[in-house]
Enzyme design. Structure first.
Site, mmCIF file in Angstrom:
data_model
loop_
_atom_site.group_PDB
_atom_site.id
_atom_site.type_symbol
_atom_site.label_atom_id
_atom_site.label_comp_id
_atom_site.label_asym_id
_atom_site.label_seq_id
_atom_site.Cartn_x
_atom_site.Cartn_y
_atom_site.Cartn_z
ATOM 1 N N ASP A 1 0.837 -1.590 0.093
ATOM 2 C CA ASP A 1 -0.051 -0.294 -0.186
ATOM 3 C C ASP A 1 0.921 1.258 -0.467
ATOM 4 O O ASP A 1 1.860 1.406 0.043
ATOM 5 C CB ASP A 1 -1.286 0.143 1.390
ATOM 6 C CG ASP A 1 -0.184 0.212 3.017
ATOM 7 O OD1 ASP A 1 1.266 0.225 2.386
ATOM 8 O OD2 ASP A 1 -0.896 0.339 2.913
ATOM 9 N N ASP B 1 1.403 4.782 2.204
ATOM 10 C CA ASP B 1 1.129 5.690 3.870
ATOM 11 C C ASP B 1 1.595 7.181 3.905
ATOM 12 O O ASP B 1 2.366 7.425 3.468
ATOM 13 C CB ASP B 1 1.597 4.727 4.407
ATOM 14 C CG ASP B 1 1.417 2.912 4.584
ATOM 15 O OD1 ASP B 1 0.235 2.843 4.989
ATOM 16 O OD2 ASP B 1 2.322 2.548 4.472
ATOM 17 N N ASP C 1 -3.037 4.518 3.110
ATOM 18 C CA ASP C 1 -3.932 5.085 4.318
ATOM 19 C C ASP C 1 -3.777 6.455 4.252
ATOM 20 O O ASP C 1 -2.239 6.992 3.682
ATOM 21 C CB ASP C 1 -3.053 3.949 5.367
ATOM 22 C CG ASP C 1 -3.588 2.676 5.654
ATOM 23 O OD1 ASP C 1 -4.524 2.060 4.642
ATOM 24 O OD2 ASP C 1 -3.307 1.770 6.351
HETATM 25 N N1 DCT Z 1 2.963 0.331 12.021
HETATM 26 C C1 DCT Z 1 2.498 -0.575 13.193
HETATM 27 N N2 DCT Z 1 2.228 -1.734 13.633
HETATM 28 C C2 DCT Z 1 1.304 -2.035 12.977
HETATM 29 C C3 DCT Z 1 0.407 -1.637 11.465
HETATM 30 C C4 DCT Z 1 1.546 -0.864 11.478
HETATM 31 O O1 DCT Z 1 3.769 0.239 14.015
HETATM 32 N N3 DCT Z 1 0.532 -2.913 13.682
HETATM 33 C C5 DCT Z 1 3.503 0.431 11.167
HETATM 34 C C6 DCT Z 1 4.999 0.631 10.684
HETATM 35 C C7 DCT Z 1 4.439 0.733 9.201
HETATM 36 C C8 DCT Z 1 3.791 1.067 8.988
HETATM 37 O O2 DCT Z 1 2.240 1.143 9.847
HETATM 38 C C9 DCT Z 1 3.228 0.941 8.050
HETATM 39 O O3 DCT Z 1 2.339 0.137 8.029
HETATM 40 P P1 DCT Z 1 2.037 -1.482 6.571
HETATM 41 O O4 DCT Z 1 1.717 -0.746 5.416
HETATM 42 O O5 DCT Z 1 1.373 -2.322 6.762
HETATM 43 O O6 DCT Z 1 3.919 -1.720 6.827
HETATM 44 P P2 DCT Z 1 5.149 -1.412 5.094
HETATM 45 O O7 DCT Z 1 5.801 -1.691 6.248
HETATM 46 O O8 DCT Z 1 4.650 -0.216 4.289
HETATM 47 O O9 DCT Z 1 4.374 -2.433 4.580
HETATM 48 P P3 DCT Z 1 4.233 -2.608 2.673
HETATM 49 O O10 DCT Z 1 5.209 -1.644 1.874
HETATM 50 O O11 DCT Z 1 3.832 -3.466 2.468
HETATM 51 O O12 DCT Z 1 3.030 -1.974 2.807
HETATM 52 MG MG MG Z 2 2.530 0.666 3.692
#
Ligand code: DCT
Ligand code: MG
Length: 404
Positions: A232, A234, A328
């Site tokens: 995704d 963010d 997000d």
């Molecule tokens: N986060 C966290 N704890 C969670 C959910 C999210 O600390 N339970 C934080 C850490 C990463 C950030 O939010 C974004 O989450 P993701 O989009 O799920 O992770 P990402 O590292 O961006 O992985 P991806 O590249 O697959 O989106």
């Molecule tokens: Mg992400």
């Protein structure tokens, strides 16, 4: 996932002589930087005089196997496997014998068994049979639907639902998120590229500026850590004047909707109030910012017309002019922005270890909103990530080294 490197660099003179000798025996030289992935065992190991991991950025085939086992996680072993994978990821060289793993932290009995199997037989029979199992395949397919977690997938599997068609035929009432997830299944299971993240960044930037001039956005998540793809995109949104961010999310979402950029959105409301809620609790992963889970409709550039393999194996040209992308959005008041950036940059394992460090080593509660010093019984303010690392007694760790 595994090509990325790990976290903290300490200087050599932080090492005990024993650690230095060990590191040199592992191929490190004079100018050795020590990369640490699990900050809290770092001090424990240092105190105990054990050699701590590790230099460098080699990827290991073994990681894949350990991560596959993660899917077996039915009794909370996922974190243990993640830690083990992070340790392997940080090793300076390919593992060829079990003796190389002696003294390393975070490698439990189960992880070691898998690694041993891989070293001796080229693959882990446990992992392979798991991967072949109908249950594993179904879990992968069903949790690949946006809005479907392991619990829901498990319930469906017990009802005999193993794939998307069976789910559609089952007549189950799906919620809005799941409906959107099913509808855009292929798109949402295709990695988002950096170029696509940038394109979405431009749209979000335009949206926030249009509804509230002066607003700022920051790209967080994996892309801030330098990843080239993600599941995704963010974003964190704020405004330099405290309080101006109130009501911003709904305006941004309305703007995006009016321009036809959203295929789906669900906004959850901010419920964080220091005075009411008390100290930020380190155990809680979820923060309480106003957050919008959305699916963007992103117009494809002409060069991006992709061919996608169809189920029957025939390649068909996908002539659609857009693709769906998970985005997000999070709104933070400026006073909490540094904490929000740190908390939303990830990785999840890094955040977990950082919070653990704060609690165990510093008697502080770190969240995406604040850090609370239990000894002083007060919140500590910060306007940058650097200040927060300083409170935690850590050298600054740049985002690219937070991929544990
Ligand atoms: N986060 C966290 N704890 C969670 C959910 C999210 O600390 N339970 C934080 C850490 C990463 C950030 O939010 C974004 O989450 P993701 O989009 O799920 O992770 P990402 O590292 O961006 O992985 P991806 O590249 O697959 O989106
Ligand atoms: Mg992400």
């Amino acid at each position: 996932l595994f090509s990325e490197s790990v976290t903290h660099v300490i200087s050599e003179n932080n090492c005990s002589a024993e650690v230095r000798t060990w590191l040199e025996s592992q191929g490190g030289g004079q100018s050795l930087g020590v990369h640490l992935l699990d900050i809290s065992w770092y001090t424990e190991s240092m105190r105990a005089g054990h050699p701590v991991v590790i230099t460098d950025r080699h990827k290991l085939q073994l990681n894949t196997y350990v991560m596959e086992l993660h899917f077996l996680d039915e009794d909370g072993r996922g974190v243990a496997f993640r830690r083990a994978a992070a340790v392997l990821k940080a090793l300076p060289a390919q593992v060829t014998s079990m003796s190389q793993l002696r003294g390393l932290p975070c490698l439990g009995e189960h992880s070691l068994r898998v690694i041993k199997d891989v070293l001796e037989n080229g693959e882990s029979s446990e992992v392979e049979s798991t991967k072949q199992s109908e249950r594993f395949k179904a879990l992968k397919i069903l949790t690949g639907i946006f809005g479907v977690g392991a619990k829901t997938a498990d319930r469906w599997i017990r009802e005999g639902i193993y794939n998307l068609q069976q789910l559609r035929d089952s007549g189950h009432a799906l919620n809005q998120a799941q409906k959107a997830g099913l509808e855009h299944y292929n798109d949402l299971n295709q990695p988002v590229t950096k170029a696509e993240a940038n394109a979405i960044g431009e749209i979000v930037q335009k949206a926030v500026i249009s509804v509230l001039p002066g607003s700022q956005i920051a790209l967080t998540g994996g892309f801030r850590r330098g990843k080239l793809t993600g599941h995704d995109v963010d974003f964190l949104i704020t405004h330099p004047e405290e309080g101006r961010e109130v009501g911003l999310m709904s305006k941004v979402v309305s703007w995006l909707e009016s321009q036809g950029f959203l295929l789906y959105q669900k906004t959850t409301r901010n419920s964080y109030l220091e005075s009411k809620d008390g100290p930020a609790r380190p155990a809680s992963n979820m923060d309480r910012f106003e957050r919008c889970f959305s699916i963007f409709k992103l117009t494809k550039g002409e060069e991006q017309g992709t061919t996608q393999p169809e189920k029957n194996g025939v390649q068909t040209m996908d002539n659609r002019l857009w693709r769906a992308v998970r985005v997000d959005l999070v709104v933070s008041p400026i006073s909490q922005f540094a904490f929000a950036v740190l908390g939303w940059t990830g990785s999840k394992l890094f955040e977990r270890e950082l919070r653990r460090w704060a609690g165990h080593e510093k008697d502080m509660s770190l969240s995406s909103h604040a850090v609370f010093d239990n000894k002083q019984n007060r919140y500590l303010r910060a306007t940058s990530e650097e200040e927060i690392f300083a409170y935690l007694g850590l050298e600054y760790i740049p985002p690219s080294e937070r991929n544990a």
